[in-house]
Design a protein around this motif. Structure first.
Motif, PDB file in Angstrom:
ATOM      1  N   ARG A  11       0.866  -1.296  -0.020  1.00  0.00           N
ATOM      2  CA  ARG A  11       0.102  -0.064   0.132  1.00  0.00           C
ATOM      3  C   ARG A  11       0.951   1.375   0.011  1.00  0.00           C
ATOM      4  O   ARG A  11       1.992   1.163   0.579  1.00  0.00           O
ATOM      5  N   TYR A  12       0.343   2.245  -0.738  1.00  0.00           N
ATOM      6  CA  TYR A  12       0.954   3.424  -0.834  1.00  0.00           C
ATOM      7  C   TYR A  12       1.605   4.152   0.643  1.00  0.00           C
ATOM      8  O   TYR A  12       2.991   4.466   0.793  1.00  0.00           O
TER       9      TYR A  12
ATOM     10  N   ALA B 270       2.502   0.754  -5.165  1.00  0.00           N
ATOM     11  CA  ALA B 270       2.217   1.981  -4.613  1.00  0.00           C
ATOM     12  C   ALA B 270       1.774   2.999  -5.403  1.00  0.00           C
ATOM     13  O   ALA B 270       0.447   3.805  -5.339  1.00  0.00           O
ATOM     14  N   GLY B 271       1.915   2.779  -6.909  1.00  0.00           N
ATOM     15  CA  GLY B 271       1.697   3.922  -7.988  1.00  0.00           C
ATOM     16  C   GLY B 271       0.319   3.348  -8.249  1.00  0.00           C
ATOM     17  O   GLY B 271      -0.394   4.290  -9.176  1.00  0.00           O
TER      18      GLY B 271
ATOM     19  N   ASP C 167      -6.311   4.442  -2.819  1.00  0.00           N
ATOM     20  CA  ASP C 167      -6.198   5.382  -1.792  1.00  0.00           C
ATOM     21  C   ASP C 167      -5.587   6.703  -2.208  1.00  0.00           C
ATOM     22  O   ASP C 167      -5.693   7.662  -1.269  1.00  0.00           O
ATOM     23  N   ARG C 168      -4.538   6.453  -2.884  1.00  0.00           N
ATOM     24  CA  ARG C 168      -3.681   7.558  -3.411  1.00  0.00           C
ATOM     25  C   ARG C 168      -4.103   8.332  -4.611  1.00  0.00           C
ATOM     26  O   ARG C 168      -3.848   9.540  -4.835  1.00  0.00           O
TER      27      ARG C 168
ATOM     28  N   GLY D 296       2.265  13.708  -9.091  1.00  0.00           N
ATOM     29  CA  GLY D 296       3.062  14.180  -7.827  1.00  0.00           C
ATOM     30  C   GLY D 296       3.078  13.276  -6.766  1.00  0.00           C
ATOM     31  O   GLY D 296       2.020  13.180  -6.458  1.00  0.00           O
ATOM     32  N   GLY D 297       4.239  12.967  -6.177  1.00  0.00           N
ATOM     33  CA  GLY D 297       3.971  12.070  -4.865  1.00  0.00           C
ATOM     34  C   GLY D 297       4.456  10.509  -5.309  1.00  0.00           C
ATOM     35  O   GLY D 297       4.413   9.615  -4.283  1.00  0.00           O
ATOM     36  N   HIS D 298       4.513  10.168  -6.495  1.00  0.00           N
ATOM     37  CA  HIS D 298       4.746   8.947  -6.867  1.00  0.00           C
ATOM     38  C   HIS D 298       6.050   8.404  -6.079  1.00  0.00           C
ATOM     39  O   HIS D 298       6.929   9.310  -5.961  1.00  0.00           O
ATOM     40  N   LEU D 299       6.370   7.173  -5.847  1.00  0.00           N
ATOM     41  CA  LEU D 299       7.352   6.860  -5.255  1.00  0.00           C
ATOM     42  C   LEU D 299       8.356   5.907  -6.345  1.00  0.00           C
ATOM     43  O   LEU D 299       9.221   5.347  -5.846  1.00  0.00           O
ATOM     44  N   ALA D 300       8.173   6.269  -7.704  1.00  0.00           N
ATOM     45  CA  ALA D 300       9.122   5.420  -8.518  1.00  0.00           C
ATOM     46  C   ALA D 300      10.679   5.719  -8.289  1.00  0.00           C
ATOM     47  O   ALA D 300      11.427   5.048  -8.750  1.00  0.00           O
TER      48      ALA D 300
END
Length: 412
Positions: A46-47, A315-316, A320-321, A335-339
């Motif tokens: 999960r993100y 997460a991407g 929920d995100r 914006g805010g992605h975790l790649a």
């Protein structure tokens, strides 16, 4: 403690990762699984949990914190293993500070025109051939040229680097010797290159790092750390951009309305690159981590020393995100992605990766208004990896009868 999933249950993470991650986020977002090496690990999907864990100082990258017998990753020699992906502060802070100036947005921006010229030269050959494998002809040689220029690697040796990194990113179980041969090749080459640049320094990052190492007798950078930095910059700076360019192009070809939007408004490209990273980035699983104490992730207790796998790829796609996360939308604020990571281990080369990918896509889109897949989509082959998402090949054609627009950079 949760019962480990069998290796067979993880097949979907290789063949259909996003559908499998969707099930895991819903049913077991922190799940104890059995990895392909036969060892247990905790998979976090999960993100919110992934983001928090990426920045949690209790989750160490140092393999010394792994329980005996709990982790059996591919063993690199010390001269390649002493890199930022295996370090915690204060060593991580010290080493990263020495190289971070090479990847500032300003310095990266000065590389944009040389990267565009290199892209146009590669596309000349693609145009002459009427298409071909876009990974081999374009997505792979462009970033390797950029990184090798940055390090001062002669052009004659660049094909070797592509072979070596490919063998390490996606080891062939039927030919395990290839990965070992790649390590030997990389170690031998960097040993010789560092010796050569000590004798004849150049205007490149590796020469600068050698000077730092030698000026203070190794107080700020050991010899192993020097070589490991060169290895990491090459490996991470090449492989991830190759895969990102390939999946971005495929995403646009899969979704003609998104390609049309970018053609109509090229200013969308920087934001589109963030969306490509979120939607189908090259990193499904971040580098493994080991808790230095018992920790709780997503309400699940993870014991000290066990292996933790965090999934930026999952997460991407977390609803929920990101709203409607399976939809590619080049106008989305991704914006805010975790790649590219999060926290102190955020990708060192993020500005360069963004610039290279944006420039590569702009050159391709401008040159080939009739670009299309040369094979049915279901025939495309993907890397057989739980960790890295990327195409082995991307066969394309340039439709006959559609002229390429004049390229102002190439035709100056």
């Amino acid at each position: 403690m949760a019962t480990p999933a069998t290796p067979e249950a993880l097949d979907g993470l290789t063949h259909d990762p996003y559908a499998t991650y969707a099930l895991l986020r819903e049913s077991a977002p922190v799940r104890r699984v059995t990895g392909t090496d036969g060892n247990a690990a905790w998979l976090v999907t999960r993100y919110a949990d992934v983001r928090d864990a990426l920045a949690d100082p209790r989750l160490s990258l140092d393999k010394a914190h792994a329980l005996p017998g709990n982790y059996s990753g591919f063993a690199l020699p010390p001269a390649l293993d002493a890199n930022l992906l295996n370090m915690d502060p204060p060593d991580h802070t010290r080493v990263r500070r020495l190289v971070v100036k090479a990847f500032t947005p300003g310095r990266t921006e000065r590389l944009r025109e040389p990267v565009r010229r290199a892209a146009d030269e590669l596309l000349d050959a693609v145009e002459e051939a009427g298409g071909g494998d876009l990974v081999a002809a374009y997505a792979a040689p462009l970033p390797v040229a950029v990184i090798c220029d940055l390090l001062g690697v002669p052009a004659t040796r660049r094909p070797d680097f592509r072979t070596w990194t490919d063998a390490l990113v996606a080891p062939d179980p039927a030919r395990p010797h290839r990965a070992k041969e790649a390590v030997v090749g990389l170690l031998g080459y960097f040993t010789a290159l560092i010796a050569e640049k000590r004798e004849r320094p150049g205007d490149d990052l590796l020469s600068d790092l050698i000077a730092v190492r030698d000026e203070d007798g190794g107080g700020r950078l050991s010899e192993d750390e020097l070589m490991s930095l060169a290895f990491l910059i090459l490996f991470a700076g090449y492989e991830n951009v190759v895969q990102l360019i390939g999946t971005a192009v495929l995403g646009l070809l899969r979704h003609p309305e998104q390609l049309a939007a970018v053609r109509a408004d090229p200013a969308l490209l920087p934001g589109a690159v963030e969306e490509f990273m979120r939607h189908e980035g090259p990193v499904l699983l971040a580098i493994r981590r080991f808790p230095v104490e018992d920790v709780t992730i997503g309400g699940v207790r993870v014991p000290k020393g066990e292996t933790v796998l965090l999934s930026p790829g999952s997460a991407g796609r977390d609803p929920d995100r990101f709203a409607d996360p399976d939809r590619l939308d080049v106008t989305r604020d991704a914006g805010g992605h975790l790649a590219l990571g999060h926290g102190i281990h955020y990708c060192l080369g993020a500005p360069l990766a963004r610039m290279e990918t944006t420039t590569a896509l702009a050159a391709l889109i401008e040159r080939f208004p009739g670009l299309a897949l040369a094979v049915p989509e279901e025939e495309l082959r993907w890397r057989p990896s739980m960790r890295a998402r990327g195409l082995l090949e991307l066969p394309v054609v340039c439709r006959v009868g559609e002229k390429s627009p004049k390229n102002p950079l190439r035709d100056r």
